[in-house]
Design a protein around this motif. Sequence first.
Motif, PDB file in Angstrom:
ATOM      1  N   GLU A  99       0.812  -1.220   0.000  1.00 13.44           N
ATOM      2  CA  GLU A  99       0.000   0.000   0.000  1.00 13.44           C
ATOM      3  C   GLU A  99       0.847   1.272   0.000  1.00 13.44           C
ATOM      4  N   ASN A 100       2.147   1.125   0.122  1.00 15.70           N
ATOM      5  CA  ASN A 100       3.045   2.274   0.211  1.00 15.70           C
ATOM      6  C   ASN A 100       2.954   3.149  -1.044  1.00 15.70           C
ATOM      7  N   MET A 101       2.683   4.414  -0.840  1.00 12.68           N
ATOM      8  CA  MET A 101       2.588   5.347  -1.963  1.00 12.68           C
ATOM      9  C   MET A 101       3.729   6.366  -1.964  1.00 12.68           C
ATOM     10  N   ASN A 102       4.725   6.172  -1.094  1.00 16.30           N
ATOM     11  CA  ASN A 102       5.872   7.080  -1.061  1.00 16.30           C
ATOM     12  C   ASN A 102       6.876   6.674  -2.135  1.00 16.30           C
ATOM     13  N   LEU A 103       6.436   6.761  -3.357  1.00 16.16           N
ATOM     14  CA  LEU A 103       7.246   6.336  -4.493  1.00 16.16           C
ATOM     15  C   LEU A 103       7.729   7.549  -5.273  1.00 16.16           C
ATOM     16  N   SER A 104       8.942   7.451  -5.794  1.00 13.54           N
ATOM     17  CA  SER A 104       9.458   8.543  -6.623  1.00 13.54           C
ATOM     18  C   SER A 104       8.650   8.642  -7.916  1.00 13.54           C
ATOM     19  N   ALA A 105       8.724   9.786  -8.539  1.00 16.61           N
ATOM     20  CA  ALA A 105       8.024   9.975  -9.812  1.00 16.61           C
ATOM     21  C   ALA A 105       8.545   8.996 -10.863  1.00 16.61           C
ATOM     22  N   SER A 106       9.851   8.721 -10.833  1.00 17.51           N
ATOM     23  CA  SER A 106      10.438   7.800 -11.814  1.00 17.51           C
ATOM     24  C   SER A 106       9.903   6.386 -11.635  1.00 17.51           C
ATOM     25  N   LEU A 107       9.822   5.925 -10.387  1.00 18.59           N
ATOM     26  CA  LEU A 107       9.312   4.577 -10.145  1.00 18.59           C
ATOM     27  C   LEU A 107       7.828   4.498 -10.488  1.00 18.59           C
ATOM     28  N   GLN A 108       7.069   5.520 -10.144  1.00 21.35           N
ATOM     29  CA  GLN A 108       5.652   5.535 -10.515  1.00 21.35           C
ATOM     30  C   GLN A 108       5.489   5.417 -12.022  1.00 21.35           C
ATOM     31  N   GLN A 109       6.369   6.092 -12.761  1.00 18.63           N
ATOM     32  CA  GLN A 109       6.275   6.061 -14.222  1.00 18.63           C
ATOM     33  C   GLN A 109       6.586   4.672 -14.758  1.00 18.63           C
ATOM     34  N   VAL A 110       7.569   3.994 -14.164  1.00 21.87           N
ATOM     35  CA  VAL A 110       7.894   2.628 -14.589  1.00 21.87           C
ATOM     36  C   VAL A 110       6.698   1.709 -14.369  1.00 21.87           C
ATOM     37  N   LEU A 111       6.111   1.768 -13.181  1.00 23.39           N
ATOM     38  CA  LEU A 111       4.980   0.887 -12.869  1.00 23.39           C
ATOM     39  C   LEU A 111       3.758   1.215 -13.729  1.00 23.39           C
ATOM     40  N   MET A 112       3.516   2.497 -13.969  1.00 26.69           N
ATOM     41  CA  MET A 112       2.397   2.886 -14.830  1.00 26.69           C
ATOM     42  C   MET A 112       2.612   2.419 -16.261  1.00 26.69           C
ATOM     43  N   THR A 113       3.858   2.497 -16.710  1.00 24.90           N
ATOM     44  CA  THR A 113       4.178   2.036 -18.067  1.00 24.90           C
ATOM     45  C   THR A 113       3.911   0.549 -18.202  1.00 24.90           C
ATOM     46  N   TRP A 114       4.303  -0.214 -17.193  1.00 25.47           N
ATOM     47  CA  TRP A 114       4.059  -1.665 -17.206  1.00 25.47           C
ATOM     48  C   TRP A 114       2.561  -1.958 -17.241  1.00 25.47           C
ATOM     49  N   MET A 115       1.810  -1.294 -16.379  1.00 25.90           N
ATOM     50  CA  MET A 115       0.370  -1.561 -16.300  1.00 25.90           C
ATOM     51  C   MET A 115      -0.356  -1.105 -17.555  1.00 25.90           C
ATOM     52  N   SER A 116       0.217  -0.136 -18.262  1.00 26.41           N
ATOM     53  CA  SER A 116      -0.393   0.316 -19.517  1.00 26.41           C
ATOM     54  C   SER A 116       0.101  -0.498 -20.715  1.00 26.41           C
ATOM     55  N   ARG A 117       0.912  -1.539 -20.423  1.00 23.40           N
ATOM     56  CA  ARG A 117       1.345  -2.530 -21.416  1.00 23.40           C
ATOM     57  C   ARG A 117       2.268  -1.934 -22.493  1.00 23.40           C
ATOM     58  N   LYS A 118       3.036  -0.929 -22.098  1.00 23.08           N
ATOM     59  CA  LYS A 118       3.971  -0.303 -23.029  1.00 23.08           C
ATOM     60  C   LYS A 118       5.396  -0.778 -22.737  1.00 23.08           C
ATOM     61  N   PRO A 119       6.287  -0.741 -23.710  1.00 21.59           N
ATOM     62  CA  PRO A 119       7.682  -1.144 -23.486  1.00 21.59           C
ATOM     63  C   PRO A 119       8.354  -0.292 -22.408  1.00 21.59           C
ATOM     64  N   LEU A 120       9.225  -0.919 -21.624  1.00 25.64           N
ATOM     65  CA  LEU A 120       9.878  -0.231 -20.516  1.00 25.64           C
ATOM     66  C   LEU A 120      11.114   0.563 -20.933  1.00 25.64           C
ATOM     67  N   ALA A 121      11.714   0.219 -22.064  1.00 25.64           N
ATOM     68  CA  ALA A 121      13.001   0.817 -22.423  1.00 25.64           C
ATOM     69  C   ALA A 121      12.987   2.349 -22.394  1.00 25.64           C
ATOM     70  N   PRO A 122      12.004   3.032 -23.000  1.00 20.53           N
ATOM     71  CA  PRO A 122      12.054   4.498 -23.001  1.00 20.53           C
ATOM     72  C   PRO A 122      11.982   5.109 -21.608  1.00 20.53           C
ATOM     73  N   VAL A 123      11.109   4.580 -20.750  1.00 20.81           N
ATOM     74  CA  VAL A 123      10.959   5.176 -19.424  1.00 20.81           C
ATOM     75  C   VAL A 123      12.162   4.863 -18.544  1.00 20.81           C
ATOM     76  N   LEU A 124      12.775   3.698 -18.716  1.00 21.59           N
ATOM     77  CA  LEU A 124      13.982   3.383 -17.951  1.00 21.59           C
ATOM     78  C   LEU A 124      15.133   4.284 -18.374  1.00 21.59           C
ATOM     79  N   LYS A 125      15.227   4.559 -19.663  1.00 23.28           N
ATOM     80  CA  LYS A 125      16.270   5.461 -20.148  1.00 23.28           C
ATOM     81  C   LYS A 125      16.046   6.872 -19.632  1.00 23.28           C
ATOM     82  N   ALA A 126      14.799   7.321 -19.626  1.00 25.66           N
ATOM     83  CA  ALA A 126      14.489   8.664 -19.152  1.00 25.66           C
ATOM     84  C   ALA A 126      14.821   8.813 -17.674  1.00 25.66           C
ATOM     85  N   GLY A 127      14.607   7.738 -16.903  1.00 26.38           N
ATOM     86  CA  GLY A 127      14.908   7.772 -15.481  1.00 26.38           C
ATOM     87  C   GLY A 127      16.333   7.433 -15.149  1.00 26.38           C
TER      88      GLY A 127
END
Length: 536
Positions: free
Chosen positions: A431-459
């Motif tokens: 339930e922890n929501m103390n997540l960085s913006a970068s980690l939130q973006q990675v998890l959102m990208t996964w749940m939206s079924r998009k490739p991780l490479a761009p968001v990992l590079k951005a972070g």
Amino acid sequence: MNDTATVFNQHIAARSLGESTDAPPPVRHVCVVGGGTAGWMTALMLATTAYGPRLKVTVVESPQVGIIGVGEGSTPWLRGFFDGLGIEESEWMPACNATYKSGITFQNWSTKPGFERYFHPFASMLDNMTMHQFVDNVHARLDGADVHAHPDRFFVAAALARQGRGPRAQHSFPFDVWYGYHFDATLLGAFLGRKTVERGVCHLQGHVTEVMLNERGDIDRLQLGDGSSLEADFFVDCSGFASLLIGKALQTPFISYAENLFNDAAIAMPTPHEGVIESQTVSTALRHGWAWKIPLTNRCGNGYVYSSAHCSADQAETELRKHIGALDSDLPARHLKMRVGRMAKQWNRNCVAVGLSQGFIEPLEATALLFVQRTAGMLVDALEQGDISQAAQDQFNEAMRVRFENTRDYIVAHYKTNSRTDTDYWRANAENMNLSASLQQVLMTWMSRKPLAPVLKAGRFGQGYPIVSWYALLAGMGIFPEGDDLQPPTAHQARHRLNTVDDFVARSALNFPDHRELLANIPPRAGDQTLQLYLW
């Protein structure tokens, strides 16, 4: 990428090629406070700089302060450290009861059927043959197709760990696995200490009683317990959690990670070694944290990393003893407290902190020595460039901030994605929501079924963990649509023949020896020609 191994090897090459070192070094005497693995690794790297013969390095080691090391695992970067120094595995590994490490098994972190256990593989040249099938199947399953997407089936390193094989192939099989190690940390520190003294570093036994500052606020000298004092131009704080220089003397603020990494205590309890020596660390989720199992040649290292806010030390010890079958045993247990977080500055004035003094992220992915290597390597680079300006310090501190926070985020992702509901501890992590913006973006990208490479590079996550690590984590935890929601795959989604993958992995693994046999006959290193393939 200006990583530790590359920079360090460049220093070695410069010396061997006889490049000019006429420029005076920015400092002439560096004092390293604290021995142990961090202190000796740093001193050894300093002594092996291009101007090493003209740089005085002194290690001050207190006889009154013990070493925290309880037996450790490493990331693959440690291999680059020894390769760069020209130290053969056949020399240092037996001296430290060391074994090879192909990766980490995570057990009972997930309750999802079929995903209760997964393996985080270290990179391999052979992954190029199976990685795209794995990623394609992951995305097909995220899209709702009932295809196999568990990581263990796709990587040779996982097969080596399962079969008790070592990650160094026969000479006739020219495909590398970028492996790590398990070792006794106390013995490793002693080994590195001997090597460092052999290379001209001064070793001084003395207990630091006071750190004296000059009128500018820089460290001027150290007052020792015997009444003597020690002056230097530059200081490296390897004093562990005490942070004598960077924390107590220079009053550098500490940034805690307690809001999203709950574990703050550990218990270590070694047991006799029996049976096969596995080339893996095993991390098993327990009620209030996780237990490690690290195989050495002479024993098995066991321990429990837990949250003292969720259980007492006695409760944790009882749970660990039950887990390893030592509930009625008189095996001694060593209790440790952990300070999880980082210093606001790793470099403050004329002091750089290395090791536990600079910060610590819990040992789930064995990153402690990785930070030692990176920090010491960056310091060596700055000194060789002759730049210890404020701008250089700021750049150094920003690079370390990014690396600490990215590693923290990767560790937090393990806890955030757990599916256990049996204790408050695991529910609070999920339930922890103390997540960085970068980690939130990675998890959102996964749940939206998009490739991780761009968001990992951005972070900038690639500085510590490659794409395969993130895919192995999220797929291994079973972060997919529920089984009832899966549909038969289309012809395109089922295009990869997994029996071909199975055959490739199985036949490749046959070229790697039994782990125990490999340890009995460690071959010389073939050189560092494969090193650049795996610098993440």
